[in-house]
Design an enzyme around this catalytic site. Sequence first.
Site, short mmCIF file in Angstrom:
data_model
loop_
_atom_site.label_atom_id
_atom_site.label_comp_id
_atom_site.label_asym_id
_atom_site.label_seq_id
_atom_site.Cartn_x
_atom_site.Cartn_y
_atom_site.Cartn_z
N SER A 1 32.16 2.74 -27.40
CA SER A 1 32.28 3.87 -28.34
C SER A 1 31.26 4.96 -28.11
O SER A 1 31.38 6.05 -28.68
CB SER A 1 32.16 3.35 -29.78
OG SER A 1 33.27 2.54 -30.10
N GLU B 1 -26.93 -0.06 11.41
CA GLU B 1 -26.01 0.03 12.53
C GLU B 1 -26.51 0.82 13.73
O GLU B 1 -26.18 0.49 14.86
CB GLU B 1 -24.69 0.66 12.03
CG GLU B 1 -23.94 -0.17 11.03
CD GLU B 1 -23.41 -1.46 11.65
OE1 GLU B 1 -22.85 -1.42 12.77
OE2 GLU B 1 -23.58 -2.51 11.02
#
Length: 846
Positions: A491, A90
Amino acid sequence: MSHLLRTSRVFAWFFLTGLSVAIIISSSLYLYLRPNLPPVEQLLDVRLQTPLRVYSKDNRLIAEFGEKRRAPITIEQIPTIQLQAFLAAEDARFYEHLGVDIKGLTRAAVELITTGEIQSGGSTITMQVAKNYFLSRDRTFIRKFNEILLALQIERELDKNRILELYLNKIYLGNRAYGIAAAAQVYYDKPVTELSLAQMAMLAGLPKAPSAYNPLANPERALIRRNWILGRMKDLGYITEDAWSLASKAPLTASYNTRDAEVDADYVAEMARAEMVRRYGENAYTDGYSVTLTVDSDKQQTATEALRAGLEAYDRRHGFRGPIGQFDIEGLTPAELSDKMQNYPRVETLVPAVVTSIDDEKNEVKVHARRLGPGVMPFETMTWARRFRTESITGPEPEKPSDVVNPGEVIYVKVDQLPQIKDSEAESGSESAPTQAVTELRVSLAQAPRIEGALISLEAKTGAIEALAGGYSFNQSKYNRATQASRQPGSTFKPFLYLSALENGRTPATIYNDAPIVFEDSELETAWRPQNSSGQFYGPTTLREGLYRSRNLVSIRLLRDLGINTTLSYLKQLKLPTENMPSNLSLSLGSGLLTPMELARGFAVIANGGYDVQPYLIERIEEWDGTVVYEAPKTILCDENCDASQTQIADAEQSTSEQPPEIEGMTLPASAAEENTTEPRIMQRLADERSIYIMHSMMQDVVRRGTGRRALALNRSDIAGKTGTTNEQKDTWFAGFNHDIATTVWVGFDQPSPLGRGEYGASTALPIWVDYMKVALADQPAATMPRPNGIVNIRINPETGERARPGEEAVFEIFKEEDAPSPLPAESIRGNGDNGNGDDLSRQIF
């Protein structure tokens, strides 16, 4: 000579004029653009859009949220040769220029003038940093000039290594990988420090064109680019001739690697995501937060699998509903079958497959499974598939494969055996080389359940969520039944009613009559005639037996005796929501509405000895660099002198009273406003410890002698619990615990409807609970509540609840000292029994 001089002067004049114009234009552009350039200091504060990651408490990945994969890294952690590979690719003069490479810019300017666009670019690494952090990707002159100005400014204020570090963390390298660390994981499943030279060069070739030079999408072009970079590194003196030769001949080894979730916990992950967005907004997805939850990975995985297995077992009991699709398979090739099957999604472990042929003589079916290809389904995996008619009625048991499926039908299957290549020795006595045999894909018939469920497991003393499953499949339904489904507890509500009774002078030996009763209600067209699930009545019954046998008539008479308002007030004392509780006697049978999380929290209060507890999920939140920004406060169970902490508790409750819809019903430990608090959470006692101890004993009998006997499979002495089934069997439950952990399971349809004949909490929810607790309690010692002071054991007559006389058949019962039956000499003269078990005998019976 004079002509040459005049010509030179003209050229000099043009040059100076052009230079002046250029300086004026440049200065004008600078003065125009400079005020809009961001300060370089922002670079140091910019978040790198790192995704949100959610982990279990044992550091296993649960989920990742965010579009970009990134793992920030410092330049010291990157090998020098990797840095040189990027510089060669680069910006070889990176450490020499001042942020702008004149040669590169000149080339880019010529391209812009001659072609109208910038083809090769002239950006240095510093200019790319400026573009990636601050500027758009428009390929225009103004953007390029902005880039130059900002690059020069960055070079003045930051050193080269810092600039390079920013670049390597921000750059896009394809396949959603941002930054070199993420790319190393995505392409090679390695940290940066373990990459080979060839792999380093491959990554360095990606910034120029992440798609064109991608080793997965374009391996040939990627190879050319890699070798060019290796050549550049050799020319620049970064590597030797031998290293270049070896690396340039290396094959491509890139593959697509993602870090998959290590725990199947989609509902938990969504709860964490919603809470993080509530705290930090959309930044939660990009600021690199790591969230550590309270869930244990093994328990969570078991919870998910146990719930799915239990729902599938229920679904099989009620028959096969038929194929999920059908198409003409005649003349289709395997490839065409595979294309057709892409229209049918997978549901968790269930794989769609099309029936290709049926052989009743061999008792097998040939199928073509999605993404797996041809396979065999033996008939023995299909014998459960009676034809579904209603939830209570199924057809006859199938006798052959064709009774269940037909060619061209699309069904769900489970994979029993994947195709494998095995070496098999030649026939005995033969000296030939071993051959390879390919085993076939083998599957079993399955179907996606319509029934749903939820499981919540809490650490009883802290409220930490150890496991949570909110349904069969999060991908099918994101509705979290664990926290959002308000259902009748049936219950499973009774222990809270019975605990209220123990707090109001009743004992396990108090007698109530299990006999028919009729209630007239002006709001109903018919009278209410409650009955037990068996349809029978059993006469005078102690509260202990009434609870472990889940006798409805005992509970109704108990509530009428205590008073509805008294009971509702006690529920509020326990901090159970009463907004959706009825103010009538049906409350005793659990006709109110609670979410599974609310019920689980209530049982955690019983499990831990009677202390308040608030469920929480998030243990710790860290920023991307490891800075802890939140840690769950410690929980302290408090018996005395808790007044100093009342303000803190009230503030915490108020801050969490209004929940966003996505976490409604789920209280997390802290709001965003108090996330940095280090103050412990003071949890006060809500119930008398002696009443709780007696309740433990009564609920242990539910497991030993009552409706929860299936839990005996755990072979533990510390288990207590309660089954629950609502009217018409629309909701089924089991909630159980020891002194350390409380777990609740619910099973039912999203739109309440009967589950069918023979389905109760003991047959639907309890097996799921047992499968989970086998793992949750594995290798854990028994955890029982210590016996508090003020508890006595008395030998009683089980028929009357009074002290047993010498020679009578008797059992031992536990009482609070003040509620114990009167000594024998006083029994004969006691009229109303006020000093005995606290009840008038006629009131108890009638």
